[in-house]
Design an enzyme around this catalytic site. Structure first.
Site, PDB file in Angstrom:
ATOM      1  N   ASN A 112      40.292  44.753  35.295  1.00 28.30           N
ATOM      2  CA  ASN A 112      39.172  44.083  35.955  1.00 28.30           C
ATOM      3  C   ASN A 112      38.680  44.998  37.074  1.00 28.30           C
ATOM      4  OD1 ASN A 112      37.439  42.403  37.350  1.00 28.30           O
ATOM      5  ND2 ASN A 112      39.066  41.127  38.219  1.00 28.30           N
ATOM      6  N   TRP A 113      37.479  45.562  36.879  1.00 30.23           N
ATOM      7  CA  TRP A 113      36.970  46.538  37.856  1.00 30.23           C
ATOM      8  C   TRP A 113      36.300  45.859  39.053  1.00 30.23           C
ATOM      9  CZ3 TRP A 113      34.204  50.491  34.048  1.00 30.23           C
ATOM     10  CH2 TRP A 113      35.167  51.015  33.178  1.00 30.23           C
ATOM     11  N   LYS A 114      36.239  44.540  39.039  1.00 34.64           N
ATOM     12  CA  LYS A 114      35.628  43.778  40.140  1.00 34.64           C
ATOM     13  C   LYS A 114      34.271  44.405  40.511  1.00 34.64           C
ATOM     14  CE  LYS A 114      40.249  42.666  41.727  1.00 34.64           C
ATOM     15  NZ  LYS A 114      40.939  41.721  42.535  1.00 34.64           N
ATOM     16  N   HIS A 125      38.451  33.392  37.343  1.00 32.86           N
ATOM     17  CA  HIS A 125      39.225  34.337  38.163  1.00 32.86           C
ATOM     18  C   HIS A 125      39.361  33.749  39.570  1.00 32.86           C
ATOM     19  CE1 HIS A 125      40.202  37.884  40.552  1.00 32.86           C
ATOM     20  NE2 HIS A 125      40.691  38.383  39.436  1.00 32.86           N
ATOM     21  N   GLU A 147      38.975  34.882  42.412  1.00 31.65           N
ATOM     22  CA  GLU A 147      37.870  35.186  43.346  1.00 31.65           C
ATOM     23  C   GLU A 147      36.660  34.303  43.043  1.00 31.65           C
ATOM     24  OE1 GLU A 147      38.052  39.416  42.700  1.00 31.65           O
ATOM     25  OE2 GLU A 147      40.024  39.378  43.661  1.00 31.65           O
ATOM     26  N   GLU A 191      47.580  34.270  37.097  1.00 27.36           N
ATOM     27  CA  GLU A 191      47.371  35.138  38.254  1.00 27.36           C
ATOM     28  C   GLU A 191      47.637  34.352  39.540  1.00 27.36           C
ATOM     29  OE1 GLU A 191      44.778  38.715  37.256  1.00 27.36           O
ATOM     30  OE2 GLU A 191      43.438  37.132  37.889  1.00 27.36           O
ATOM     31  N   GLY A 221      45.618  41.498  44.654  1.00 28.89           N
ATOM     32  CA  GLY A 221      45.099  42.438  45.648  1.00 28.89           C
ATOM     33  C   GLY A 221      45.932  42.504  46.921  1.00 28.89           C
ATOM     34  N   SER A 231      48.685  42.434  41.415  1.00 28.96           N
ATOM     35  CA  SER A 231      49.334  43.647  41.944  1.00 28.96           C
ATOM     36  C   SER A 231      50.190  44.378  40.907  1.00 28.96           C
ATOM     37  CB  SER A 231      50.150  43.320  43.203  1.00 28.96           C
ATOM     38  OG  SER A 231      49.279  42.871  44.227  1.00 28.96           O
ATOM     39  N   GLY A 289      43.848  44.658  38.377  1.00 30.03           N
ATOM     40  CA  GLY A 289      42.676  44.903  39.217  1.00 30.03           C
ATOM     41  C   GLY A 289      42.714  46.322  39.760  1.00 30.03           C
ATOM     42  N   GLY A 290      43.200  46.475  40.989  1.00 27.57           N
ATOM     43  CA  GLY A 290      43.170  47.761  41.698  1.00 27.57           C
ATOM     44  C   GLY A 290      43.669  48.947  40.876  1.00 27.57           C
TER      45      GLY A 290
HETATM   46  C1  PEP Z   1      42.711  40.891  39.378  1.00 29.62           C
HETATM   47  O1  PEP Z   1      41.661  41.273  39.869  1.00 29.62           O
HETATM   48  O2  PEP Z   1      42.691  40.074  38.451  1.00 29.62           O
HETATM   49  C2  PEP Z   1      43.971  41.404  39.906  1.00 29.62           C
HETATM   50  C3  PEP Z   1      45.084  40.969  39.392  1.00 29.62           C
HETATM   51  O3  PEP Z   1      43.892  42.311  40.934  1.00 29.62           O
HETATM   52  P1  PEP Z   1      45.092  43.256  41.495  1.00 29.62           P
HETATM   53  O4  PEP Z   1      45.739  43.896  40.287  1.00 29.62           O
HETATM   54  O5  PEP Z   1      44.392  44.261  42.355  1.00 29.62           O
HETATM   55  O6  PEP Z   1      46.033  42.377  42.226  1.00 29.62           O
END
Ligand code: PEP
Length: 251
Positions: free
Chosen positions: A10-12, A96, A98, A168, A174, A214, A235-236
């Protein structure tokens, strides 16, 4: 039972067009022997089409990070399932954390979006997860049960073949605080039991449940080894080809 394994990034709201194309080229160049694993990227909406064009005929599928549930209309700023399909997307991320916690998306909206995706031949990746406070109060299972049941209201057993769930925990997204493999596996097992109560063992056993929060190259191995963890939503660590590839290619 052998379920498909999915590694999703997920590139957000990161990456210019050039950066997005460079990232997907890097991923495509580095993917070698991944067997039956599926790889999915979720670029920002404006880059869904160019990224899909680059990924056509490759092992990488593309998804959109969010969409509205109406086919078309006066909904300024929204993107419809028809447009998502037209942009070459196979998946849509729905609910998600967010979206739920920054933009106030409700369980009802999540349900309408999941239904709209399935109606339009887009595979919903439905995200569920508890807040830190909910976990600390011992309410994790109640939250997961409510989110799963509401998201899937009206979804048929046949449609469930196209559904993916991502667990999640909000406190892990994050933050650098990954759930332990045991904690994640326990939550996945609980989600599978909720799905079993709704649809029966066959559907529950076949449902891919991904872990997100994470995930990094140095913690993927423990998560991947768990029976109930069928892949990850990253994500990151999906924003650099090298780290995403190290996750995808975990032994
Ligand atoms: C996400 O955006 O779904 C996510 C899990 O982010 P991260 O891996 O950065 O925690």
């Amino acid at each position: 039972m052998a379920r498909c394994e999915i590694f999703a990034g997920n590139w957000k709201m990161y990456k210019t067009r050039q950066e997005a194309l460079d990232l997907v080229r890097g991923i495509l160049a580095g993917i070698s022997d991944i067997g039956g694993r599926e790889v999915v990227v979720f670029p920002p909406s404006p880059w869904a089409l160019p990224v899909s064009e680059l990924c056509r005929g490759t092992k990488v599928s593309v998804g959109i990070q969010n969409m509205y549930f109406e086919q078309e209309g006066a909904f300024t700023g929204e993107v419809s399932p028809l447009m998502v399909k037209d942009a070459g997307c196979r998946y849509v991320l729905i609910g998600h954390s967010e979206r739920r916690h920054v933009f106030g998306e409700t369980d009802e909206a999540v349900n309408k979006k999941a239904a709209a995706a399935l109606k339009n031949g887009i595979e919903p990746m439905i995200c569920v997860g508890e807040l830190l406070d909910e976990r600390e109060k011992g309410n994790t299972n109640d939250v997961l049960k409510r989110q799963v049941e509401k998201a899937l209201a009206g979804v048929t057993a046949e449609q469930m073949k196209k559904v993916v769930v991502a667990y999640e925990p909000v406190w892990a997204i994050g933050t650098g605080k990954v759930a332990t493999p045991e904690t994640a596996d326990e939550a996945h097992d609980f989600i599978r039991r909720v799905v079993k109560d709704l649809y029966g063992a066959g559907t529950a056993d076949a449902l891919p449940i991904l872990y997100g929060g994470s995930v990094k190259p140095d913690n993927i191995a423990g998560l991947h080894a768990k029976e109930n963890i069928d892949g990850v939503l990253v994500g990151g660590a999906s924003l650099k080809a090298e780290s995403f590839l190290n996750i995808i290619c975990v032994k």
